[in-house]
Design a protein around this motif. Structure first.
Motif, short mmCIF file in Angstrom:
data_model
loop_
_atom_site.label_atom_id
_atom_site.label_comp_id
_atom_site.label_asym_id
_atom_site.label_seq_id
_atom_site.Cartn_x
_atom_site.Cartn_y
_atom_site.Cartn_z
N ARG B 3 24.89 -18.30 8.62
CA ARG B 3 25.72 -17.19 8.14
C ARG B 3 24.85 -16.16 7.41
NH1 ARG B 3 30.01 -18.55 10.02
NH2 ARG B 3 29.66 -16.79 11.37
N HIS B 5 26.27 -13.79 5.49
CA HIS B 5 26.89 -13.47 4.20
C HIS B 5 27.76 -14.62 3.73
CE1 HIS B 5 25.47 -9.54 5.18
NE2 HIS B 5 26.18 -9.53 6.27
N HIS B 7 30.98 -16.23 2.14
CA HIS B 7 32.40 -15.89 2.04
C HIS B 7 32.95 -16.45 0.74
CE1 HIS B 7 32.65 -15.61 6.70
NE2 HIS B 7 31.93 -14.66 6.16
N THR B 8 34.05 -15.84 0.32
CA THR B 8 34.68 -16.33 -0.90
C THR B 8 35.42 -17.62 -0.58
OG1 THR B 8 36.70 -15.11 -0.45
CG2 THR B 8 35.00 -14.00 -1.73
N SER B 18 33.88 -7.80 -0.71
CA SER B 18 32.54 -7.58 -0.18
C SER B 18 32.59 -6.86 1.16
CB SER B 18 31.83 -8.93 0.00
OG SER B 18 30.76 -8.79 0.89
N ASP B 19 31.81 -5.79 1.26
CA ASP B 19 31.70 -5.13 2.56
C ASP B 19 30.28 -5.28 3.10
OD1 ASP B 19 30.39 -3.49 0.81
OD2 ASP B 19 31.35 -1.64 1.44
N ALA B 20 29.66 -6.42 2.75
CA ALA B 20 28.25 -6.64 3.10
C ALA B 20 28.02 -6.55 4.61
CB ALA B 20 27.79 -8.00 2.58
N THR B 21 28.90 -7.14 5.39
CA THR B 21 28.71 -7.08 6.84
C THR B 21 28.77 -5.64 7.34
OG1 THR B 21 29.66 -9.28 7.14
CG2 THR B 21 29.62 -7.85 9.07
N LEU B 22 29.78 -4.92 6.89
CA LEU B 22 29.94 -3.53 7.34
C LEU B 22 28.78 -2.65 6.88
CD1 LEU B 22 33.78 -3.10 6.77
CD2 LEU B 22 32.59 -3.39 8.94
#
Lengths: 160, 160
Positions: B3, B5, B7-8, B18-22
């Motif tokens: 993964r 990022h 996840h919560t 979190s918009d880390a992926t975007l």
DNA sequence: GAAAATAGATATGAGGCACAACAATGATTG
DNA sequence: CAATCATTGTTGTGCCTCATATCTATTTTC
């Protein structure tokens, strides 16, 4: 006051159109570049039957399981009413579920289904590939500079 | 597959989204930054009673007097039908005129009036000031890099 | 417990954009 | 020259994005 740009003679149609004045503005350049990116994104997502907004919502729900609709609307910078139809669509396609929150019966906790997570994986991979092609002409340092600059502009809203 | 990022935890609503992926995508960053720029542009143009598209059209007509509607639509990357209402509005406000072309009676040669040119001067000046504030956090070299990069992305459409 | 605030939903309207089809004119070609 | 085809601007229509106002159900606050 000296003219910045030459104009074409006034008695005939110019053969080629000059956008020199507009090229001086970030807004113009960003809109033009973004149009290309968005067009590419749209065609990339079409096979997955996702639009930009449904894609964005799906990604954010996968990355933030359990979040509320109002949180998601806030993160996506859209109004709550407009998010409803997006969530409706994702739920109808069984990519996400609306779980009731026991501690607050007004709210929904949004979570993805297995199908939603699988679609997420495929869509994110496809978008990554396509964006890679768009950025092919730029080296890593430039991309970093651009990303940082975009962030600076984004945050300039508050300082206005 | 690891993964990218975290996840919560899945049993509660995350406090912060979190918009880390975007954030890994140019499209997302560009849209966010462009939203700020466009919002600023809208408020900048409001005193002149101009919208982004009427402003763009006015600037292009001033810089390219005598151009045809089809040329302008092409330059603005919009369809001809959509340009008609924009031109209608500018003409109704007597900022531009539709001159008949003697050599081709189908076409109109678009030209600005004095009032149109005066509004152009004021609007361009105002937008320049506002954009300057948005870019205040960036040095000239960075701006040049960003401008060039945006142009590269814009031209990537053809190379797809 | 009453009033105010919040979560989500519904309805409606504006603006940006695309596509289809039309009339008028111009260009091409048999 | 006549028929066909292409182009310019226009009208109509519909979709998508987005904002606002309003509603119900619930929770919070005083």
């Amino acid at each position: 006051m000296k003219r910045k740009h030459e104009h074409t003679p006034e008695d005939s149609a110019p053969n080629t159109i000059s956008d020199a004045t507009l090229r001086g503005f970030v807004g113009y350049r960003m809109k033009r570049a973004f149009n290309v990116v968005q067009e590419d994104l749209t065609t990339t997502l079409r096979p997955f039957d996702l639009r930009m907004l449904t894609y964005t919502a799906l990604v954010l729900i996968v990355d933030n399981p359990g979040l509320r609709q109002s949180q998601l609307a806030d993160a996506m910078d859209i109004e709550r009413p407009n998010l409803v139809v997006i969530i409706d669509e994702l739920e109808r396609r069984e990519l996400i579920v609306r779980d009731r929150v026991p501690t607050d019966r007004r709210a929904y906790a949004l979570r993805t289904t297995l199908a939603g997570r699988q679609l997420y994986e495929k869509a994110v991979a496809a978008v990554t590939v396509h964006e890679g092609k768009l950025l092919a002409g730029l080296d890593d340092a430039t991309i970093t500079t651009v990303f940082d600059a975009l962030r600076t502009i984004e945050k300039a809203r508050k300082r206005g």
